[in-house]
Design a protein around this motif. Structure first.
Motif: not given
Ligand code: ATP
Length: 241
Positions: A9-17, A40-44, A53-56, A76-84
């Motif tokens: 996962v990378r935020y924009g052009r910054s280094v990979a989280a 990178g815990k929160s990113t995970l 993926r809601m961010h840009r 996120p709604a689909a993931i909640v729908g799977l029980g996560i």
């Protein structure tokens, strides 16, 4: 089983989280994710819940599977729908709404009123204070009670996998113990848990497996007991020498 493979996962052009992260959470498991600030815990967790993926501008590569489904492209709604279901860091309860309204908001996805009532009863049994304070504004609860409410709200949708982001943050040791006992109970009732924590003592006491993240990948992995006994974890996270 939740499986994460080569997650980047990378935020924009910054280094990979996250760069090339692998982990597994069995359906009956509690996985503790340890690591210092910025590891990178929160990113995970945001990736697992789909909220990243809601961010840009983030770039997500690799694979996240839940059972035989690929979930790293779901919203996120689909993931909640799977029980996560996730409980974000800082709780983020609806402060102006009552305790009960917060719980009801968590139960919106339930299939029936009966299912919702059953979930609420379970939450009240787990956290009696949420029944006692049902009509009170959530913002007036203590920090520990607000954490209980945040967890209770997530449980209202009867998740199969609960994602907890630093539930012990800012809480007194007694309350942390209480939260830890509750996580064990939630697990005993059949919900898998990913527990992100800076409080390694609490996390390793609750989890059965654990990983330590260092700058975006897994530096150590093993059973919670193995990690609790490891010299590196002792030195870095458990105050040993
Ligand atoms: P903490 O315990 O401090 O919350 P963490 O282990 O949860 O840390 P993350 O918040 O996932 O770590 O951050 C991992 C890396 O990604 C850090 O270098 C951080 O600066 C960066 N990062 C996190 N969020 C963003 C963002 N929205 N935009 C750019 N970079 C970010």
């Amino acid at each position: 089983m939740l499986t994460v493979r080569n997650l980047r996962v990378r935020y924009g052009r910054s280094v990979a989280a996250l760069h090339g992260l692998d982990l597994d959470v069995p359906d009956d498991g509690v996985l503790a994710v340890l690591g210092s600030n910025g590891a990178g815990k929160s990113t995970l967790l945001r990736t697992l819940s789909g909220t990243l993926r809601m961010h840009r501008g983030e770039v997500v590569e690799g694979e996240v599977r839940y059972g035989d489904r690929r979930i790293d492209r779901l919203d996120p709604a689909a993931i909640v729908g799977l029980g996560i279901v996730g409980v974000p860091e800082g709780r983020q309860i609806f402060a102006r709404m009552s305790v009960d309204e917060n719980l009801r908001a968590g139960g919106i996805g339930a299939r029936s009123a009966a299912e919702r009532a059953e979930a609420k009863q379970r939450v009240h049994e787990l956290f009696p204070v949420l029944a006692e304070r049902a009509g009170q504004r959530a913002g007036l609860l203590s920090g520990g009670e607000q954490q209980m409410l945040a967890i209770g709200r997530a449980l209202m949708s009867s998740p199969r996998l609960l994602l907890l982001d630093e539930p012990s943050l800012g809480l007194a040791p007694k309350i942390v113990e209480r939260i830890a006992a509750t996580i064990r109970e939630i697990h005993a009732q059949g919900t898998a848990v990913v527990l992100v924590e800076q409080n390694a003592v609490m996390a390793l006491a609750v989890a059965d497996t654990a990983v330590v993240l260092e700058v975006g990948s897994v530096a150590l992995a093993g059973s919670a007991a193995e990690l609790a006994g490891s010299e590196e974890v002792q030195r870095l996270y458990l105050g040993g020498h």
